[in-house]
Write a protein that holds these residues in place. Structure first.
Motif, PDB file in Angstrom:
ATOM      1  N   LYS A   1       0.828  -1.202   0.000  1.00 22.81           N
ATOM      2  CA  LYS A   1       0.000   0.000   0.000  1.00 22.81           C
ATOM      3  C   LYS A   1       0.872   1.266   0.000  1.00 22.81           C
ATOM      4  CE  LYS A   1      -3.572   2.361   2.757  1.00 22.81           C
ATOM      5  NZ  LYS A   1      -4.520   2.583   1.646  1.00 22.81           N
ATOM      6  N   GLN A   2       1.868   1.300   0.850  1.00 21.55           N
ATOM      7  CA  GLN A   2       2.738   2.469   0.937  1.00 21.55           C
ATOM      8  C   GLN A   2       3.522   2.689  -0.358  1.00 21.55           C
ATOM      9  OE1 GLN A   2       5.162   1.842   4.412  1.00 21.55           O
ATOM     10  NE2 GLN A   2       3.435   1.999   5.831  1.00 21.55           N
ATOM     11  N   ALA A   3       4.007   1.594  -0.939  1.00 16.21           N
ATOM     12  CA  ALA A   3       4.758   1.711  -2.194  1.00 16.21           C
ATOM     13  C   ALA A   3       3.864   2.232  -3.319  1.00 16.21           C
ATOM     14  CB  ALA A   3       5.345   0.355  -2.577  1.00 16.21           C
ATOM     15  N   ALA A   4       2.649   1.701  -3.399  1.00 16.07           N
ATOM     16  CA  ALA A   4       1.717   2.134  -4.444  1.00 16.07           C
ATOM     17  C   ALA A   4       1.324   3.591  -4.271  1.00 16.07           C
ATOM     18  CB  ALA A   4       0.476   1.242  -4.431  1.00 16.07           C
ATOM     19  N   GLU A   5       1.159   4.016  -3.038  1.00 11.14           N
ATOM     20  CA  GLU A   5       0.786   5.410  -2.784  1.00 11.14           C
ATOM     21  C   GLU A   5       1.873   6.377  -3.245  1.00 11.14           C
ATOM     22  OE1 GLU A   5      -0.128   5.369   1.370  1.00 11.14           O
ATOM     23  OE2 GLU A   5      -2.256   4.884   1.045  1.00 11.14           O
ATOM     24  N   VAL A   6       3.115   5.928  -3.171  1.00 15.78           N
ATOM     25  CA  VAL A   6       4.224   6.741  -3.689  1.00 15.78           C
ATOM     26  C   VAL A   6       4.072   6.927  -5.205  1.00 15.78           C
ATOM     27  CG1 VAL A   6       6.722   6.775  -4.105  1.00 15.78           C
ATOM     28  CG2 VAL A   6       5.835   6.107  -1.866  1.00 15.78           C
ATOM     29  N   LEU A   7       3.538   5.909  -5.876  1.00 19.52           N
ATOM     30  CA  LEU A   7       3.433   5.918  -7.332  1.00 19.52           C
ATOM     31  C   LEU A   7       2.163   6.578  -7.865  1.00 19.52           C
ATOM     32  CD1 LEU A   7       4.675   2.277  -8.001  1.00 19.52           C
ATOM     33  CD2 LEU A   7       5.986   4.396  -8.238  1.00 19.52           C
ATOM     34  N   LEU A   8       1.202   6.839  -6.991  1.00 21.87           N
ATOM     35  CA  LEU A   8      -0.068   7.412  -7.451  1.00 21.87           C
ATOM     36  C   LEU A   8       0.077   8.752  -8.175  1.00 21.87           C
ATOM     37  CD1 LEU A   8      -2.554   6.514  -4.550  1.00 21.87           C
ATOM     38  CD2 LEU A   8      -2.510   5.598  -6.882  1.00 21.87           C
ATOM     39  N   PRO A   9       0.919   9.682  -7.704  1.00 26.46           N
ATOM     40  CA  PRO A   9       1.086  10.936  -8.448  1.00 26.46           C
ATOM     41  C   PRO A   9       1.643  10.718  -9.853  1.00 26.46           C
ATOM     42  CG  PRO A   9       1.906  11.177  -6.210  1.00 26.46           C
ATOM     43  CD  PRO A   9       1.654   9.715  -6.417  1.00 26.46           C
ATOM     44  N   LEU A  10       2.555   9.757  -9.981  1.00 22.86           N
ATOM     45  CA  LEU A  10       3.122   9.439 -11.290  1.00 22.86           C
ATOM     46  C   LEU A  10       2.053   8.816 -12.183  1.00 22.86           C
ATOM     47  CD1 LEU A  10       5.977   9.754 -12.475  1.00 22.86           C
ATOM     48  CD2 LEU A  10       6.361   7.340 -11.980  1.00 22.86           C
ATOM     49  N   ARG A  11       1.232   7.954 -11.606  1.00 24.63           N
ATOM     50  CA  ARG A  11       0.124   7.347 -12.344  1.00 24.63           C
ATOM     51  C   ARG A  11      -0.822   8.422 -12.861  1.00 24.63           C
ATOM     52  NH1 ARG A  11      -5.179   5.876 -11.322  1.00 24.63           N
ATOM     53  NH2 ARG A  11      -5.904   3.984 -12.399  1.00 24.63           N
ATOM     54  N   LYS A  12      -1.143   9.382 -12.012  1.00 21.58           N
ATOM     55  CA  LYS A  12      -2.041  10.472 -12.398  1.00 21.58           C
ATOM     56  C   LYS A  12      -1.450  11.293 -13.538  1.00 21.58           C
ATOM     57  CE  LYS A  12      -4.512  14.484 -10.547  1.00 21.58           C
ATOM     58  NZ  LYS A  12      -4.762  15.332  -9.349  1.00 21.58           N
ATOM     59  N   GLN A  13      -0.148  11.513 -13.494  1.00 19.12           N
ATOM     60  CA  GLN A  13       0.524  12.323 -14.512  1.00 19.12           C
ATOM     61  C   GLN A  13       0.475  11.673 -15.894  1.00 19.12           C
ATOM     62  OE1 GLN A  13       4.599  13.254 -13.545  1.00 19.12           O
ATOM     63  NE2 GLN A  13       5.073  14.000 -15.587  1.00 19.12           N
ATOM     64  N   TYR A  14       0.617  10.342 -15.938  1.00 23.00           N
ATOM     65  CA  TYR A  14       0.718   9.656 -17.231  1.00 23.00           C
ATOM     66  C   TYR A  14      -0.535   8.852 -17.608  1.00 23.00           C
ATOM     67  CZ  TYR A  14       5.697  10.781 -17.289  1.00 23.00           C
ATOM     68  OH  TYR A  14       6.897  11.439 -17.316  1.00 23.00           O
ATOM     69  N   LEU A  15      -1.523   8.819 -16.745  1.00 24.92           N
ATOM     70  CA  LEU A  15      -2.726   8.034 -17.012  1.00 24.92           C
ATOM     71  C   LEU A  15      -3.385   8.461 -18.324  1.00 24.92           C
ATOM     72  CD1 LEU A  15      -4.575   5.846 -15.788  1.00 24.92           C
ATOM     73  CD2 LEU A  15      -5.921   7.688 -14.781  1.00 24.92           C
ATOM     74  N   GLY A  16      -3.703   7.473 -19.151  1.00 22.39           N
ATOM     75  CA  GLY A  16      -4.382   7.745 -20.417  1.00 22.39           C
ATOM     76  C   GLY A  16      -3.462   8.035 -21.577  1.00 22.39           C
ATOM     77  N   LEU A  17      -2.154   7.909 -21.410  1.00 25.64           N
ATOM     78  CA  LEU A  17      -1.248   8.234 -22.512  1.00 25.64           C
ATOM     79  C   LEU A  17      -1.385   7.251 -23.673  1.00 25.64           C
ATOM     80  CD1 LEU A  17       1.584   6.341 -22.742  1.00 25.64           C
ATOM     81  CD2 LEU A  17       2.041   7.454 -20.590  1.00 25.64           C
ATOM     82  N   GLN A  18      -2.035   6.089 -23.417  1.00 25.60           N
ATOM     83  CA  GLN A  18      -2.259   5.116 -24.494  1.00 25.60           C
ATOM     84  C   GLN A  18      -3.155   5.691 -25.591  1.00 25.60           C
ATOM     85  OE1 GLN A  18      -2.954   4.712 -21.129  1.00 25.60           O
ATOM     86  NE2 GLN A  18      -3.365   2.550 -20.765  1.00 25.60           N
ATOM     87  N   THR A  19      -3.946   6.701 -25.256  1.00 21.62           N
ATOM     88  CA  THR A  19      -4.884   7.278 -26.215  1.00 21.62           C
ATOM     89  C   THR A  19      -4.244   8.376 -27.069  1.00 21.62           C
ATOM     90  OG1 THR A  19      -5.679   8.966 -24.646  1.00 21.62           O
ATOM     91  CG2 THR A  19      -6.774   6.821 -24.618  1.00 21.62           C
ATOM     92  N   LYS A  20      -3.009   8.728 -26.768  1.00 24.55           N
ATOM     93  CA  LYS A  20      -2.345   9.792 -27.513  1.00 24.55           C
ATOM     94  C   LYS A  20      -1.919   9.297 -28.900  1.00 24.55           C
ATOM     95  CE  LYS A  20      -2.387  12.618 -23.959  1.00 24.55           C
ATOM     96  NZ  LYS A  20      -3.215  13.843 -23.930  1.00 24.55           N
ATOM     97  N   ALA A  21      -1.627  10.250 -29.781  1.00 25.56           N
ATOM     98  CA  ALA A  21      -1.081   9.892 -31.092  1.00 25.56           C
ATOM     99  C   ALA A  21       0.207   9.109 -30.894  1.00 25.56           C
ATOM    100  CB  ALA A  21      -0.817  11.156 -31.908  1.00 25.56           C
ATOM    101  N   ASN A  22       0.523   8.217 -31.824  1.00 24.06           N
ATOM    102  CA  ASN A  22       1.621   7.279 -31.621  1.00 24.06           C
ATOM    103  C   ASN A  22       2.958   7.934 -31.307  1.00 24.06           C
ATOM    104  OD1 ASN A  22       0.034   5.022 -31.896  1.00 24.06           O
ATOM    105  ND2 ASN A  22       0.375   4.833 -34.098  1.00 24.06           N
ATOM    106  N   ARG A  23       3.294   8.988 -32.033  1.00 20.10           N
ATOM    107  CA  ARG A  23       4.581   9.648 -31.774  1.00 20.10           C
ATOM    108  C   ARG A  23       4.590  10.312 -30.403  1.00 20.10           C
ATOM    109  NH1 ARG A  23       7.513  12.122 -37.092  1.00 20.10           N
ATOM    110  NH2 ARG A  23       7.183  10.351 -38.475  1.00 20.10           N
ATOM    111  N   GLU A  24       3.473  10.906 -30.034  1.00 19.34           N
ATOM    112  CA  GLU A  24       3.384  11.534 -28.714  1.00 19.34           C
ATOM    113  C   GLU A  24       3.434  10.472 -27.623  1.00 19.34           C
ATOM    114  OE1 GLU A  24       0.517  14.620 -26.179  1.00 19.34           O
ATOM    115  OE2 GLU A  24      -0.081  13.947 -28.189  1.00 19.34           O
ATOM    116  N   GLU A  25       2.783   9.330 -27.872  1.00 18.99           N
ATOM    117  CA  GLU A  25       2.812   8.241 -26.898  1.00 18.99           C
ATOM    118  C   GLU A  25       4.240   7.741 -26.695  1.00 18.99           C
ATOM    119  OE1 GLU A  25       1.061   3.704 -26.224  1.00 18.99           O
ATOM    120  OE2 GLU A  25       0.244   4.956 -27.827  1.00 18.99           O
ATOM    121  N   THR A  26       4.990   7.594 -27.772  1.00 18.90           N
ATOM    122  CA  THR A  26       6.383   7.158 -27.675  1.00 18.90           C
ATOM    123  C   THR A  26       7.176   8.114 -26.787  1.00 18.90           C
ATOM    124  OG1 THR A  26       6.276   6.225 -29.903  1.00 18.90           O
ATOM    125  CG2 THR A  26       8.468   6.640 -29.008  1.00 18.90           C
TER     126      THR A  26
END
Length: 264
Positions: free
Chosen positions: A102-127
């Motif tokens: 739980k503690q380790a995942a909570e450290v990663l939550l801000p990073l998850r929020k920052q990059y969440l949904g990048l799969q939907t970006k245009a391919n070059r932007e996603e790269t």
């Protein structure tokens, strides 16, 4: 004494084709908004610039479409799956009854929020964004947390897939560029000439007989320049890869364009 408003110096030659096209398209729109009459430019010169820009954008769009091969699509699908798993895993472990996870995942939550949904970006932007995620994942504050939640191997595989996607995209792009009768570099040289000449004229108008349109144009262009420079710096820090000949990716592109011109 108040400093007069002027356009910032900007080395547009360092931009890759995609970034250059985006910058020049925004530049064209700023001129259209200010109007050639108010900005002190010749309409015929602006029309010629627009024609060259459209030719350049069409060239890059065609290359982009040709890059959508089956192999690239499969790589893109795999990295999307890896990203989906990674984001879901972090969210799941953030609710884990085990305190360490739980503690380790909570450290990663801000990073998850920052990059969440990048799969939907245009391919070059996603790269590009995946490279940013991978760089962040190796920072001391996140590396241990990714290890703790069991995502280290997922990140390693993501790096392999993203690198392969990037290399294959570049190889296809360079091969297609070599076959083109219209040189992207030649188009850039002509557009560079218009950019330099027109910005000098607009600076002169602002200095001698300023109007609201020149002031608005210069402020908007300076903001565009600042944003483009920041994006270039970020990209360079994350994508400063070297070719087998000891050149950076963009330098290799320029060399390819030069060869094309020589054989045209």
């Amino acid at each position: 004494m108040q400093t007069s408003l002027a356009i910032k110096t900007f080395g547009i030659g360092k931009l890759n084709h995609a970034a250059y096209g985006a910058f020049m398209l925004a530049f064209e729109k700023l001129i259209a908004k200010g109007t050639v009459a108010k900005l002190g430019l010749a309409g015929t010169d602006f029309d010629a610039f627009k024609a060259k820009l459209q030719q350049f954008l069409d060239l890059n769009q065609e290359l982009g479409q040709q890059q959508e091969t089956k192999e690239l699509l499969e790589l893109d699908k795999e990295r999307d799956q890896l990203l989906t798993y990674l984001f879901a895993k972090v969210a799941l472990e953030a609710s884990s009854p085990e305190s360490t996870l739980k503690q380790a995942a909570e450290v990663l939550l801000p990073l998850r929020k920052q990059y969440l949904g990048l799969q939907t970006k245009a391919n070059r932007e996603e790269t590009f964004l995946i490279e940013g995620l991978l760089v962040d994942s190796k920072k001391s504050e996140f590396a241990a947390a990714f290890q703790a939640v069991g995502l280290k191997k997922t990140l390693e595989r993501m790096e392999e897939v993203n690198k392969s996607y990037q290399e294959k995209t570049m190889a296809r792009s360079e091969a297609n560029l070599a076959q083109k009768t219209v040189s992207a570099k030649a188009l850039r040289i002509e557009m560079d000439g218009f950019y330099q000449a027109s910005t000098k004229k607009i600076d002169a108008v602002q200095l001698i007989a300023p109007v609201a349109e020149t002031e608005a144009f210069i402020n908007s262009l300076n903001q565009l320049i600042a944003e483009t420079q920041e994006a270039w710096k970020l990209r360079k820090s994350q994508q400063d890869r070297w070719t087998e000949e000891g050149e950076r990716e963009d330098e290799a592109n320029e060399k390819e364009d030069t060869t094309e011109e020589a054989t045209a």
